[in-house]
Design a protein around this motif. Structure first.
Motif, short mmCIF file in Angstrom:
data_model
loop_
_atom_site.label_atom_id
_atom_site.label_comp_id
_atom_site.label_asym_id
_atom_site.label_seq_id
_atom_site.Cartn_x
_atom_site.Cartn_y
_atom_site.Cartn_z
N THR A 113 0.82 -1.22 0.00
CA THR A 113 0.00 0.00 0.00
C THR A 113 0.85 1.26 0.00
O THR A 113 0.47 2.26 -0.60
CB THR A 113 -0.96 0.02 1.21
OG1 THR A 113 -0.20 -0.23 2.39
CG2 THR A 113 -2.04 -1.02 1.07
N ASN A 155 0.32 4.04 -2.74
CA ASN A 155 -0.09 5.39 -2.37
C ASN A 155 0.79 6.44 -3.04
O ASN A 155 0.33 7.52 -3.41
CB ASN A 155 -0.07 5.57 -0.85
CG ASN A 155 -1.45 5.33 -0.24
OD1 ASN A 155 -2.46 5.73 -0.82
ND2 ASN A 155 -1.49 4.68 0.90
N ARG A 197 -4.01 -7.12 -4.49
CA ARG A 197 -4.74 -7.15 -3.20
C ARG A 197 -4.54 -5.83 -2.46
O ARG A 197 -5.46 -5.33 -1.82
CB ARG A 197 -4.26 -8.33 -2.35
CG ARG A 197 -4.82 -9.67 -2.82
CD ARG A 197 -4.18 -10.83 -2.12
NE ARG A 197 -4.53 -10.93 -0.71
CZ ARG A 197 -5.66 -11.46 -0.27
NH1 ARG A 197 -6.54 -11.94 -1.14
NH2 ARG A 197 -5.93 -11.52 1.01
N GLU A 239 -6.74 -3.09 -3.82
CA GLU A 239 -8.10 -3.09 -3.30
C GLU A 239 -8.17 -2.38 -1.96
O GLU A 239 -9.14 -1.68 -1.66
CB GLU A 239 -8.61 -4.53 -3.16
CG GLU A 239 -10.10 -4.60 -2.91
CD GLU A 239 -10.60 -6.00 -2.59
OE1 GLU A 239 -9.79 -6.86 -2.22
OE2 GLU A 239 -11.82 -6.21 -2.70
N LYS A 240 -7.12 -2.53 -1.13
CA LYS A 240 -7.12 -1.89 0.18
C LYS A 240 -7.25 -0.38 0.09
O LYS A 240 -7.93 0.24 0.89
CB LYS A 240 -5.81 -2.21 0.93
CG LYS A 240 -5.78 -3.56 1.58
CD LYS A 240 -4.51 -3.64 2.42
CE LYS A 240 -4.28 -5.02 2.96
NZ LYS A 240 -2.94 -5.10 3.58
N ILE A 241 -6.56 0.23 -0.87
CA ILE A 241 -6.63 1.70 -0.96
C ILE A 241 -7.56 2.12 -2.10
O ILE A 241 -7.63 3.30 -2.45
CB ILE A 241 -5.24 2.34 -1.13
CG1 ILE A 241 -4.55 1.89 -2.42
CG2 ILE A 241 -4.35 2.02 0.06
CD1 ILE A 241 -3.34 2.72 -2.75
N GLN A 285 -3.22 4.36 6.77
CA GLN A 285 -2.98 3.11 6.04
C GLN A 285 -1.60 2.55 6.38
O GLN A 285 -1.43 1.38 6.64
CB GLN A 285 -3.09 3.37 4.53
CG GLN A 285 -2.88 2.15 3.67
CD GLN A 285 -4.06 1.19 3.78
OE1 GLN A 285 -5.19 1.57 3.57
NE2 GLN A 285 -3.78 -0.05 4.13
N VAL A 304 -12.22 -6.44 2.06
CA VAL A 304 -11.47 -5.36 2.71
C VAL A 304 -12.38 -4.60 3.67
O VAL A 304 -13.52 -4.26 3.33
CB VAL A 304 -10.89 -4.41 1.64
CG1 VAL A 304 -10.32 -3.16 2.29
CG2 VAL A 304 -9.84 -5.13 0.82
N ARG A 358 -12.98 -1.12 5.87
CA ARG A 358 -12.52 0.28 5.78
C ARG A 358 -12.56 0.91 7.17
O ARG A 358 -13.59 0.92 7.83
CB ARG A 358 -13.38 1.09 4.83
CG ARG A 358 -13.46 0.50 3.45
CD ARG A 358 -12.74 1.36 2.41
NE ARG A 358 -12.63 0.60 1.17
CZ ARG A 358 -11.47 0.21 0.65
NH1 ARG A 358 -10.33 0.54 1.22
NH2 ARG A 358 -11.43 -0.49 -0.45
N GLY A 413 -7.75 0.82 4.25
CA GLY A 413 -8.26 -0.52 4.03
C GLY A 413 -7.41 -1.55 4.73
O GLY A 413 -6.18 -1.45 4.77
N ARG A 457 -7.43 -6.05 5.71
CA ARG A 457 -8.15 -7.32 5.56
C ARG A 457 -8.44 -7.91 6.93
O ARG A 457 -7.65 -7.75 7.86
CB ARG A 457 -7.32 -8.30 4.73
CG ARG A 457 -7.23 -7.82 3.31
CD ARG A 457 -6.90 -8.86 2.31
NE ARG A 457 -6.67 -8.16 1.06
CZ ARG A 457 -7.60 -7.98 0.13
NH1 ARG A 457 -8.80 -8.48 0.28
NH2 ARG A 457 -7.32 -7.30 -0.96
#
Lengths: 398, 306
Positions: free
Chosen positions: A214, A218, A242, A245-247, B6, B145, B147, B152, B154
């Motif tokens: 990430t 970013n 993957r 998708e998190k950010i 994050q 995911v 939030r 994000g 897991r």
């Protein structure tokens, strides 16, 4: 290291004898040297051997070459460079093979590419994709290294061409892993991008075992990248999507062909696996000839996605046989001359090869033979959009 | 703002794993003055024991590279974690008896080689049984995911963090409050005196190795849904965890935990700057810590009285 060096010396002394006595043998021996058991890529090696065996069956059924039958001598190199080097000497000097196909791992080909050149014994790669494998030692040196497979640099050329010709892409970023594979890819990416006047807004790296990218993504996002070119192995590419998708950041993602691995698909999950677009030689929309070979080998093939290597290796053997036929001999230098200037077209699984090689070109498959691919419902299928349709062979120049 | 959140969340998630394994290093070091350098292989071995258990409990067949997601549902995943911890703990007893006890306390570094060797054997056995391909393990909490204020994460990452904290708090309580914990601390202080006080020193040392290896096994199953189970997965984690233990102080279990979290967040933060400098920053920090605080940031300097 001592035993290896003595073996090499003995091998060098014996090489002249090897050449002359091979000609008297009844059968023509072809060698395969590559990983068949030790690393995840062993499945590719196993598929390659199946392809070669099928080609030999077909040639022998049609009467062989120069009235003699072909046989295959297989050596497993356990993906270790020292073992792979030893196998080359064993195959050429002891087994007196007329050409060696393989290896599975690019690194091993790079470790022994001087041997085929010194012993004047052609090597036709059909799995490993590192750009430098087929490069001659010096500019005009006699080069016995040939290939019927993907080439990293040609894939990079394809990805750059797509980026360049997609009007929706304004800013591109490079993402690579920190291994030799990733760094080699980055070098190709940077050189070809510069040649095409493409300037990346950011270049980021990640470890091959990283599970969270990430931070790097970013930075890509804040640099405004709307497309990323990724050069990495299957599992880290999966971790990358993957992390996307998190950010919630999904730029156009163009990757190395490693995204075709089953381990990529399993780690990324079904939905995220559909994000990357990459190049491959075969998709599941097979041509009738490919389907025929697939059906023939499927019962014996452990990994279906490795079928492309069976096809490459089948063709590599067909081209080798054609060279022997044209040279009228199994002597290395004569075979090299024939390979560099094959007169008759060779019917292969991938395509019909018209003069596949020349003195300066040792790649039988080039970017124009590759197909744009992505995962769809768990299958590797042909990818197409307006950009792909508009691409011309001249866009792939390296 | 959410970029920093994050970074923090990602760092804490990976830091929890480092902390758990670093704690294992600390437990054997304080009680036996030796370390289990096969810790990385124990993590990988634990992960595959977990995979086997999940398949066994659910009666489902695995593809070559993935365990079906139903296999991890309900009680099966916790049971697999416990089973992996127990099997790894038993292996820990074995490594102590075979590879550490013959050499412990005798001076020299024989136990370094013998534990490393045990790890190589374990990996070779693993390759023969499970093969070289990585296996994706499903998370019991699903893969969607979550939030948190724009960042994000897991569910499995939160689970690892929660388990790490829970295990560490529980161990801290046991070590400081119970008789077993006090016996371990006594052995750590001085095996001779502890023995004179009627504590079975040999048993405590066996227990320490079982506990430390058990933690590695548990960590393996916890990490598998994030990093996928592979026989080569453990070495990277073990090296980082050992670094965390050095930063925090090998002889201070709490320090090791802080070290783990510091390392995780630091890695993630350096990634925000220049990811390829990450290892250089991490190991530069270790050299700095060793130079200025040889006992670690939270360790107490040991004074050898002559």
């Amino acid at each position: 290291m001592m035993p290896n060096r003595t073996a090499l010396k003995a091998a060098l002394l014996g090489s002249a004898l090897a050449m002359s006595s091979a000609a008297f043998a009844q059968e023509i021996k072809i060698g395969f040297n590559g990983d068949l058991s030790a690393s995840p890529s062993a499945q590719s090696g196993q598929a390659g051997v199946l392809g070669i065996q099928a080609a030999i069956e077909d040639i022998n059924a049609a009467g062989g070459v120069l009235g003699r039958k072909l046989t295959l001598v297989v050596r497993d190199d356990l993906s270790q460079p020292p073992k792979s080097i030893q196998n080359m000497s064993d195959l050429i000097d002891n087994e007196k093979v007329v050409a060696v196909l393989g290896p599975t791992n690019s690194g091993n080909a790079l470790a022994w590419k001087h041997i085929p050149n010194q012993k004047k014994n052609p090597s036709i790669g059909c799995i490993g994709s590192a750009t430098d494998i087929t490069k001659p030692a010096t500019a005009n040196a006699e080069n016995y290294m040939y290939r019927v497979s993907m080439v990293d640099r040609a894939q990079v050329a394809g990805l750059i061409a797509y980026t360049k010709n997609n009007p929706a892409i304004k800013n591109v970023g490079f993402l690579v892993e920190t291994t030799g594979y990733g760094q080699g890819g980055l070098k190709d990416l940077q050189e070809l991008a510069e040649a095409k006047g493409l300037k990346p807004v950011a270049t980021e790296k990640f470890g091959v075992n990283d599970t969270d990218m990430t931070s790097q993504l970013n930075k890509m996002k804040s640099a405004g990248a709307d497309a990323v070119l990724v050069w990495a192995q299957g599992t880290p590419i999966a971790q990358l999507v993957r992390s996307m998708e998190k950010i919630n950041y999904f730029p156009v993602t163009l990757t190395s062909w490693a995204a075709d691995n089953a381990s990529f698909f399993d780690t990324a999950g079904k939905a995220l696996a559909e994000k990357p677009i990459f190049m491959r030689t075969i998709t599941e929309d097979r041509t009738p000839k490919q389907q025929q070979l697939f059906d023939r080998l499927a019962p014996k093939m452990a990994s279906k996605s490795a079928f492309s290597f069976a096809a490459h290796c089948y063709d590599a053997l067909m081209i080798t046989a054609a060279a022997i036929k044209q040279a009228g001999s199994t002597e290395g230098p004569k075979m090299r001359e024939a390979l560099d200037n094959l007169q008759a077209p060779v019917e292969g699984i991938m395509k019909t090869y018209n003069k596949p090689f020349s003195a300066s070109e040792h790649e039988a498959l080039t970017a124009a033979d590759y197909r744009w691919t992505h995962w769809k419902d768990g299958k590797l299928v042909t990818y197409t959009d307006d950009v792909v349709k508009a691409l011309k062979p001249t866009d792939f120049t390296q | 703002m959410d970029v920093y959140l994050q970074t923090l969340l990602s760092g804490l998630a990976i830091g929890g794993v480092y902390a758990l394994i670093a704690l294992g290093f600390s437990i054997t070091f304080t009680t036996t003055k030796t370390l289990n350098f096969a810790q990385g292989e124990f993590i990988a071995f634990g992960a595959f024991i977990g995979v086997t258990m999940l398949l066994l409990f659910s009666g489902l067949a695995s593809t070559t590279t993935a365990v079906p997601s139903e296999a991890a549902s309900a009680w099966r995943y916790p049971a697999a974690v416990i089973a992996a911890g127990a099997v790894a703990g038993l292996m820990g007893v074995l490594i102590f008896l075979l590879a550490v006890r013959p050499f412990a306390g005798k001076g020299g570094m024989n136990w370094v080689m013998s534990t490393l060797g045990f790890g190589v054997m374990l990996q070779s056995i693993g390759l023969a049984v499970w093969g070289p391909a990585p296996v994706m393990v499903p998370s019991p909490l699903g893969d969607d995911v979550l939030r948190i204020a724009g960042a994000g994460v897991r569910p499995q990452e939160l689970l690892v963090l929660a388990c790490a904290i829970l295990i560490m708090v529980a161990l801290d309580l046991v070590m400081r409050r119970s008789r077993i914990g006090k016996a371990m601390m006594a052995v750590a202080h001085s095996p001779q005196i502890a023995s004179l006080m009627g504590i079975n020193v040999g048993l405590v040392m066996i227990g320490a190795f079982a506990l430390s290896s058990g933690l590695a096994g548990v960590a393996g199953v916890l990490i598998a849904p994030i990093a996928s189970a592979s026989l080569f997965m453990g070495i990277g984690f073990a090296l980082k965890a050992f670094s965390a233990a050095i930063i925090g102080g090998l002889n201070n279990p709490r320090g090791c935990i802080y070290g783990g979290f510091i390392l995780g967040v630091l890695e993630s933060a350096v990634g925000l700057w220049q990811a390829q400098w990450r290892e250089i920053v991490v190991f530069g920090l270790i050299i700095l810590v060793l130079a200025f605080r040889p006992a670690g940031l939270f360790g107490q300097a040991a004074v050898d009285k002559v």
